[in-house]
Design a protein around this motif. Structure first.
Motif, PDB file in Angstrom:
ATOM      1  N   LEU A 159       0.816  -1.228   0.000  1.00 37.20           N
ATOM      2  CA  LEU A 159       0.000   0.000   0.000  1.00 37.20           C
ATOM      3  C   LEU A 159       0.846   1.273   0.000  1.00 37.20           C
ATOM      4  CD1 LEU A 159      -2.777  -0.876   2.641  1.00 37.20           C
ATOM      5  CD2 LEU A 159      -3.029  -0.856   0.152  1.00 37.20           C
ATOM      6  N   TYR A 187      -3.111  -2.205   8.666  1.00 36.31           N
ATOM      7  CA  TYR A 187      -3.780  -1.879   7.399  1.00 36.31           C
ATOM      8  C   TYR A 187      -4.019  -0.355   7.314  1.00 36.31           C
ATOM      9  CZ  TYR A 187      -7.217  -2.777   3.614  1.00 36.31           C
ATOM     10  OH  TYR A 187      -7.905  -2.819   2.427  1.00 36.31           O
ATOM     11  N   LEU A 235      -2.564   2.487   4.682  1.00 39.29           N
ATOM     12  CA  LEU A 235      -3.387   3.464   3.951  1.00 39.29           C
ATOM     13  C   LEU A 235      -2.948   4.891   4.282  1.00 39.29           C
ATOM     14  CD1 LEU A 235      -6.954   1.881   4.379  1.00 39.29           C
ATOM     15  CD2 LEU A 235      -5.528   1.852   2.326  1.00 39.29           C
ATOM     16  N   LEU A 253      -1.384   5.750  -3.399  1.00 36.45           N
ATOM     17  CA  LEU A 253      -2.729   5.216  -3.607  1.00 36.45           C
ATOM     18  C   LEU A 253      -3.608   6.259  -4.288  1.00 36.45           C
ATOM     19  CD1 LEU A 253      -3.240   3.652  -0.054  1.00 36.45           C
ATOM     20  CD2 LEU A 253      -3.018   2.367  -2.183  1.00 36.45           C
ATOM     21  N   GLU A 296      -8.605   3.978  -5.148  1.00 39.08           N
ATOM     22  CA  GLU A 296      -8.102   2.874  -4.304  1.00 39.08           C
ATOM     23  C   GLU A 296      -8.395   3.136  -2.827  1.00 39.08           C
ATOM     24  OE1 GLU A 296      -4.228   1.132  -6.682  1.00 39.08           O
ATOM     25  OE2 GLU A 296      -4.115   3.138  -5.841  1.00 39.08           O
ATOM     26  N   GLN A 299     -12.104   2.550  -2.212  1.00 41.74           N
ATOM     27  CA  GLN A 299     -12.450   1.109  -2.223  1.00 41.74           C
ATOM     28  C   GLN A 299     -11.988   0.417  -0.942  1.00 41.74           C
ATOM     29  OE1 GLN A 299     -10.683  -0.336  -5.801  1.00 41.74           O
ATOM     30  NE2 GLN A 299     -12.610  -0.232  -6.925  1.00 41.74           N
ATOM     31  N   ASN A 300     -10.758   0.730  -0.536  1.00 44.65           N
ATOM     32  CA  ASN A 300     -10.215   0.121   0.681  1.00 44.65           C
ATOM     33  C   ASN A 300     -11.056   0.484   1.896  1.00 44.65           C
ATOM     34  OD1 ASN A 300      -7.556  -1.410   0.483  1.00 44.65           O
ATOM     35  ND2 ASN A 300      -7.195   0.291  -0.892  1.00 44.65           N
ATOM     36  N   THR A 322     -14.558  -1.299   1.899  1.00 51.65           N
ATOM     37  CA  THR A 322     -14.547  -2.716   2.273  1.00 51.65           C
ATOM     38  C   THR A 322     -14.242  -2.884   3.761  1.00 51.65           C
ATOM     39  OG1 THR A 322     -12.377  -2.764   1.249  1.00 51.65           O
ATOM     40  CG2 THR A 322     -14.095  -3.935   0.099  1.00 51.65           C
ATOM     41  N   LEU A 323     -13.385  -2.015   4.288  1.00 46.69           N
ATOM     42  CA  LEU A 323     -13.091  -2.085   5.729  1.00 46.69           C
ATOM     43  C   LEU A 323     -14.344  -1.817   6.548  1.00 46.69           C
ATOM     44  CD1 LEU A 323      -9.678  -0.317   6.432  1.00 46.69           C
ATOM     45  CD2 LEU A 323     -10.427  -2.514   7.311  1.00 46.69           C
ATOM     46  N   LEU A 374      -8.353  -8.264   2.709  1.00 45.76           N
ATOM     47  CA  LEU A 374      -9.540  -8.395   3.563  1.00 45.76           C
ATOM     48  C   LEU A 374      -9.875  -9.834   3.939  1.00 45.76           C
ATOM     49  CD1 LEU A 374     -11.502  -6.169   4.648  1.00 45.76           C
ATOM     50  CD2 LEU A 374      -9.998  -5.348   2.869  1.00 45.76           C
TER      51      LEU A 374
END
Ligand code: M6R
Length: 360
Positions: free
Chosen positions: A71, A166, A170, A179, A183, A186-187, A190-191, A323
Motif C-alpha cells: 500500500l 492496514y 493506507l 494510492l 483505491e 475502495q479500501n 470494504t473495511l 480483507l
C-alpha cells in the motif's frame, strides 16, 4: 464474565467484529476518503520501517510487511524481538521502529525498544494495554482498543493489530501518494463493511471447525501452508493449534515445502492450507498436488468457486486481499479452539504459558 460463552477465548473470537469497528472509529474519514491517525502527526512518514515483536504480535508484524510494502511502498523489516535485542543495530536514516505488543509488557519487545531509544532513534508503539511500558516509553503510540484480552491465546488482539497495520498502510500510502483516490475509497468501503460480514460468518465457521475435530484431532502433527499474506496467517494457525491443543504444528510458506519438509508428508500428517482466490492460487494449488501425491490429507480454507483436489473444503466469502485475512484468521482460531475443546484441554489456561511474558 464470559458473557455466556464457554471460554474467554471463544468470547474474544466472537468479539472481533466489534474490535474492528472500535479500531476504525474516528480513524476513517469517509467524506474525504482519508485515514486520520492524529497520534502520528508529530512523526515524519518513514522511508523504512523496522518491526519488533514476539509470538502472535510477530505474526501480525509479518502480515503488516506485505500490506505496508504494497500500500505505502515502504520497505519493512520484521524481527523477533528476542533476536533483535542482542544484535548490532544497523542505523539507516529515515527508519521508524515499530514495537507491536498486546500487553505492552513483553520483556524482549521492551528491551528491543529501549536499545533503539538509547540511540536516539524513533519508536512507535502498537499496543492494546493503555499506559503499559511499551506505550509509555515509545515516542508515539497507536492503541488497538481491543479491550481486555483474558485468554492466554491471543485472538482479538491480533485482529486489532491487523486493522491498525492496514490503516497505517493506507495512512502512509495517502501521504506518499502511492494510492489513488479510487483505491483509497475502495479500501475504506470494504473495511467499513467488514464487521457485518464477519458477524454473519462466525457461527458457520465454528460449526465447520467442529465438524473437522473427530477425524483431525487424532493427528500428532500438522502443517499449515500459505503464500503471500497468508503465510504469516499459516504461522499463526500453527501457533494457535500448538498452544492450546498441544498438537505439534508448523507453519510454512507453501513454496518452501519441496526444500525439505515435504519428506515428512504421509497419510498421518495432515495439511491445513490457506488457498484463497488470488494471484498465488495456482502456485499453492500445485504445492497441494505435491502433498496429495504423497497421500497427505488436506483441509483447505478457500473461496467459493475454487477447484482443488483436497479432502476438506472450507469456504469463506471472497472479500479479496488483504480483507480475506480477517475471515481466515478467526477460522484458524476456531479450528484450534474446537480441536482443544474436543481433546478436553484447558483452553484459557494452557500449560506452561503466561498471558504476558515479562521475563526473558
Ligand atoms: O503481549 P504481546 O503481544 O507482546 O505478547 C507476545 C506473545 O507472548 C503472545 O502473542 C503469545 O505468543 C500468545 N500467547 C499467542 O497466542
Amino acid at each position: 464474565q464470559k458473557g455466556g460463552y464457554r471460554h474467554f477465548m471463544l468470547k474474544e473470537i466472537f468479539e472481533q467484529p466489534q474490535v474492528i469497528t472500535d479500531c476504525l472509529a474516528g480513524r476513517m474519514d469517509r467524506k474525504h476518503n482519508r485515514v486520520t491517525l492524529t497520534e502520528l502527526e508529530a512523526l515524519p512518514t518513514p522511508s523504512r520501517l523496522h518491526i519488533m515483536a514476539c509470538g502472535t504480535s510477530y505474526h501480525a508484524g509479518l502480515w503488516g510487511k506485505y500490506v505496508l510494502e504494497s500500500l505505502a511502498r515502504i520497505p519493512v523489516n520484521v524481527e523477533i524481538a528476542s533476536e533483535f535485542r542482542y544484535k548490532e543495530l544497523v542505523e539507516e536514516p529515515g527508519t521508524l521502529y515499530l514495537s507491536i505488543s498486546q500487553s505492552g509488557e513483553t520483556a524482549d519487545t521492551l528491551a528491543g525498544q529501549r536499545m533503539v531509544r538509547q540511540k536516539g532513534l524513533p519508536v512507535l508503539g502498537l499496543c492494546n494495554v493503555v499506559g503499559s511500558s511499551v506505550a509509555r516509553e515509545a515516542d508515539s503510540v497507536l492503541y488497538t482498543q481491543a479491550g481486555p484480552e483474558i485468554s492466554v491465546a491471543s485472538t482479538k488482539a491480533m485482529c486489532s493489530q491487523l486493522v491498525m497495520l492496514y490503516l497505517l498502510g493506507l495512512y502512509w500510502g495517502q501521504n506518499r501518494g502511492t494510492l489513488s483516490a479510487r483505491e483509497m475509497s475502495q479500501n475504506l468501503l470494504t473495511l467499513e463493511t467488514l464487521p457485518q460480514t464477519l458477524t454473519s460468518q462466525l457461527p458457520d465457521m465454528q460449526k465447520r471447525a467442529r465438524q473437522l475435530c473427530p477425524e483431525y484431532s487424532r493427528a500428532r502433527s500438522f502443517f499449515f501452508l500459505g503464500r503471500g499474506i497468508y503465510y504469516p496467517l499459516a504461522l499463526e494457525g500453527a501457533l494457535k493449534l500448538k498452544e492450546i491443543s498441544y498438537i505439534h504444528a508448523q507453519g510454512y510458506p507453501a513454496g518452501e515445502l519441496k526444500h525439505g519438509p515435504i519428506a515428512l508428508i504421509e497419510q498421518e500428517l495432515p495439511t491445513f492450507a490457506l488457498a484463497m482466490q488470488n494471484h498465488l492460487l495456482d502456485k499453492i494449488g500445485s504445492n497441494l498436488m505435491e502433498v496429495r501425491a504423497r497421500n497427505g490429507k488436506i483441509i483447505a480454507l478457500t473461496n467459493p468457486g475454487v477447484e482443488l483436489d483436497i479432502d476438506e473444503k472450507w469456504e469463506i466469502p471472497q472479500l479479496g486481499d488483504p480483507l480475506n485475512s480477517f475471515l481466515a484468521l478467526p477460522a484458524l482460531q476456531l479450528f484450534a479452539y474446537e480441536m482443544a475443546v474436543y481433546l478436553g484441554k484447558d483452553v484459557d489456561q494452557p500449560r506452561n504459558l503466561a498471558k504476558s511474558v515479562t521475563v526473558e
